[in-house]
Design a protein around this motif. Sequence first.
Motif, PDB file in Angstrom:
ATOM      1  N   ASN A 125       0.733  -1.095   0.033  1.00  0.00           N
ATOM      2  CA  ASN A 125      -0.055  -0.118   0.002  1.00  0.00           C
ATOM      3  C   ASN A 125       1.020   1.219   0.104  1.00  0.00           C
ATOM      4  O   ASN A 125       2.081   1.422   0.901  1.00  0.00           O
ATOM      5  N   SER A 153      -5.013   0.760   4.698  1.00  0.00           N
ATOM      6  CA  SER A 153      -5.561  -0.518   3.843  1.00  0.00           C
ATOM      7  C   SER A 153      -6.887  -1.087   4.413  1.00  0.00           C
ATOM      8  O   SER A 153      -6.831  -1.129   5.667  1.00  0.00           O
ATOM      9  N   GLN A 188     -16.389  -4.563  -3.289  1.00  0.00           N
ATOM     10  CA  GLN A 188     -15.102  -4.308  -3.374  1.00  0.00           C
ATOM     11  C   GLN A 188     -14.777  -2.928  -4.108  1.00  0.00           C
ATOM     12  O   GLN A 188     -14.037  -2.004  -3.594  1.00  0.00           O
ATOM     13  N   HIS A 189     -15.449  -2.931  -5.288  1.00  0.00           N
ATOM     14  CA  HIS A 189     -15.102  -1.898  -6.155  1.00  0.00           C
ATOM     15  C   HIS A 189     -15.688  -0.522  -5.439  1.00  0.00           C
ATOM     16  O   HIS A 189     -15.022   0.610  -5.607  1.00  0.00           O
ATOM     17  N   GLN A 193     -13.311   0.897  -2.645  1.00  0.00           N
ATOM     18  CA  GLN A 193     -12.235   1.390  -3.284  1.00  0.00           C
ATOM     19  C   GLN A 193     -12.299   3.044  -3.346  1.00  0.00           C
ATOM     20  O   GLN A 193     -11.454   3.548  -3.494  1.00  0.00           O
ATOM     21  N   ASN A 244      -8.241   2.786  -1.104  1.00  0.00           N
ATOM     22  CA  ASN A 244      -8.024   2.208  -2.413  1.00  0.00           C
ATOM     23  C   ASN A 244      -7.389   0.693  -2.225  1.00  0.00           C
ATOM     24  O   ASN A 244      -7.656  -0.145  -3.077  1.00  0.00           O
ATOM     25  N   ILE A 262      -6.996  -2.736  -1.074  1.00  0.00           N
ATOM     26  CA  ILE A 262      -7.693  -3.836  -0.157  1.00  0.00           C
ATOM     27  C   ILE A 262      -7.133  -5.371  -0.598  1.00  0.00           C
ATOM     28  O   ILE A 262      -6.934  -5.559  -2.006  1.00  0.00           O
ATOM     29  N   TYR A 267      -3.409   2.556  -9.365  1.00  0.00           N
ATOM     30  CA  TYR A 267      -4.956   3.156  -9.249  1.00  0.00           C
ATOM     31  C   TYR A 267      -5.617   2.697 -10.433  1.00  0.00           C
ATOM     32  O   TYR A 267      -6.886   3.296 -11.060  1.00  0.00           O
ATOM     33  N   ASP A 326      -9.666   3.052 -10.163  1.00  0.00           N
ATOM     34  CA  ASP A 326     -10.132   4.031  -9.706  1.00  0.00           C
ATOM     35  C   ASP A 326     -10.423   5.145 -10.612  1.00  0.00           C
ATOM     36  O   ASP A 326      -9.352   5.818 -11.091  1.00  0.00           O
TER      37      ASP A 326
END
Length: 695
Positions: free
Chosen positions: A37, A42, A60-61, A64, A68, A70, A221, A224
Motif C-alpha cells: 500500500n 488498507s 469491493q469496487h 475502493q 484504495n 484492499i 489506481y 479508480d
Amino acid sequence: MVDKNVMIGTLLTSTKKDSESYRSRLSECLRERSGRNLEPFSLVWYDAYVNNIEENRRIQHELQYSINFIKLFNDPNECQTYVNERKTEKIIVIMSNIYDSQLLHHVHNQTHVVAIYIYRGNNDKANEWRKEYPKIKAVLSNSSELVEIIAIDQKKRQKLEDSIGNFGTYFTPNDRSTKSLENENGDFIWFQLFIETLLRMSNAALHPSRKEFIEFIRQQYHGDVTKLRIIDELESTYEANQAVWWYTRSSFLYVILNKALRQQDYVLLFTLRFFIRDLFHTLIEQKNFNESIIHLYRGQVLDVEELNNLINNQDKFIAMNSLLSTSRDRLIAQCFAESAIDPENDRYRAVLFEIEADTNRTDTRPFADVTHSSYYGGNEDEILFMAGSIFHIVDVQKASEDNAIWTIKLVLCGEQDNQLNEVFTNLKATLADETDMVSVGKILDDMGKREPAKCAYDLSDEHKRNETNGRFGNPMVSYTEGEYYPEIIQTFQKGVVRLTENNGDRKDLVFNYQVIGATLNKLKQYDSALENYSKALDILLDLYGQDHLKVAINYEAIAQIYEKQEKYQLAIISWKECLRVRQQLLPEAHPTIAGTFRNIGDVYNDVDDFDQALAMYEEALKIQLTSLPSNHPSTAKTHLRLAWIYEQIDQFQLALKNYTIAFDMLKLSYPLDHPSLVQIQEDIDNVKKVLNRMS
C-alpha cells in the motif's frame, strides 16, 4: 585521454553484467510495491467466500472509493499472517461469515488495526463480541450500509491521519562529544544527504522521473476512475512552478510523498525526485517575508507515545520527516486540534505547536507563505516548511488540567545548530554540484541500502541506453577480468613519460602513478605497485605538505599493499599516518575515521595483538554508532570483529553479545540463508556451547 575525475576503481571494474539486469529495473523495483500500500490505510476483508459472490466484487469496487488498497482472504491463517506482517499500515478489517472469535481476538489485539466491521455474520453473537472488542465499529447485514458507514468513518480517520503528521529524529544540542550522541543522528544525516542528492539532480537525470512515476501510479489506481482522471491531468498539465498547488490538492501526491518520506521508501522517493526538487525550489522562490521573526501555529493530534518522546526530549532538536504545514492564525490551528480529537480514542492527544521562525536564516530548509499558490487559492493562511526542517524543542506542557490541548513550543533551527554539523557539511561537500542516479546509488551504498542502490545503478544504465539508442551498456559477455590491465598500464605509463618530459601538471602525474599502482596491485605485482604509489606520495607531499586528504588516501593504498605482503609493522605505520591526517582534517565523528580505526585493528588482529585490536575496534564502533545509519552493515562488521577478539581472549559473554548484535543487524539486509548469516549463526551456537560447558 582518460578523465582524471573518473574514480580509479572504475577503470578496473568489469562491465560484464547478466543481460537480465538490463530490463527495466525501475519497473521491477516498483512492481514489488504493487502488492504494498502506498497510502496510510488498507482494508483487509476476510470471508470464506469473498471471491465467489458477485455482490462481494461489487462491494469491493465501491469500497475502493474510500480505501484504495484492499486485500482479500478466504483462509484465516493467511489473513492473520498478513495482518501480523503489516505493522506500518493502519488496517481496517471486514469479517464476513465468521462464527468463532479466534481470528477476531488476534486481529483486535494488533495495535495497527484501527477498526473492525462484522458483515453478514451471526448478529446476536457479533453484538456480544462488541462488548468485549471495542474496535468493532458496526455489525451489518446490508451491503449499502457497509459501504456507507466505512466511507463516513474513513473520512474521520483520514482527517485524523492528516492531523497526526510524523516526527522522527531527536538531537542533543551543545554537547559535542561523540559519547553523548544518539544513533538516530546518523539516520538523520544520511537521509538528508540522500534528499540533498535528489535536490541536486541534473535536468537530464530528472527528465524521466515524472513519466516513470505516472506509469507506476496508473497501475496502482487502475480501477479508480477519479484518481485516473487526476493522473491524466498530472501527465498533461503539470509544471514545475505548480508543485505547491499539486501538493496542497487532496490527491494521491500528498499522501504518497509524505508516507514515502516518513517510511524512508528510497525507491519511491527517487522516483518522485521531480516533485521533491520542484517543491524545494518553489519554496525557495516564494520565500518573501516582511518580518524578521514570524510566529506560526499548527494544531494536530499526536500518538501518546510520540507526545511522551517530545516531553522527554525537551531542549533537544527535532527533525521533521515530512513537510510541515502551519498557519499564522492561532485560533484556526487550535480549533483544528480540538476538532481532531476522538473521544472514543484514548491513543491520541490534541497538541498545538507554537513555532518561532527567523526568516533571515540561510541555513534552514526552505519555507514560504503558500497561501496564494495552494490549491485552495488564498482561503488558508498557510506557511509550508520543507521536509527535513529542524526545530529546537523549547517547552512541552499542558495549559491546564481543564484544557485537553498540549502546547509545544518550537524554534526553527538550521544545519549550524546541531553537533553533527561538521560531519554533515563535510559529507555534503563530497556531492557533485549536479547529481544523477549513480550519485543516488553511491549514497544508498554508503547508507548500507543494497537493494535500492542496485536499483538506482541499473536505472542509470537504462537511462544512458535510452539516451544513446541502445549503444550504451550492452553486456560484454566475452570479457575476462584483467584482460585490459596491461593496456591500462601501458597507456598511463605513456602519460607519465609525456607529463615528465613536458613538465606537465603534477596533479595529473600523481593520478597516472596511482592508476598504474592500483592496476599493478590487482595483478599482485606488489613491489612495482608500491614504487608507483611512493612516487605519487612524494609529489603529493611536495604539493600539499603532510596534512591533506589526498595524502591520506595515498597512505591508505600503501598500507593495504603492505598488508598483502604481510609486512604488518610497515602497514601499521602507514595506516597510522593516514589516521593522523584524517583526524587532523575531518570531523571527529566522520565515518571515514571509523573505517581507518577498524583497518588498523585488522592489522593488529593479524599479528595477534588483541588488546590493540580491541582498542581500535571500539574507537571505530563509537564513531559508527554516531554517524552511520542504524543497523548499517559496516557497524555490524565491526561488531563481528569485536566478537572474534572477545572470543580469542575468552570473554565469551561479550563475544556472544557482539555476534548476536551483528546477526540482528545483517538479517535486515541479507536473507537468512546468506553464507555470512549462516556462519555467524554457527559462531553464536559455538560460543553458547562453550558457555554451557563453563556453567
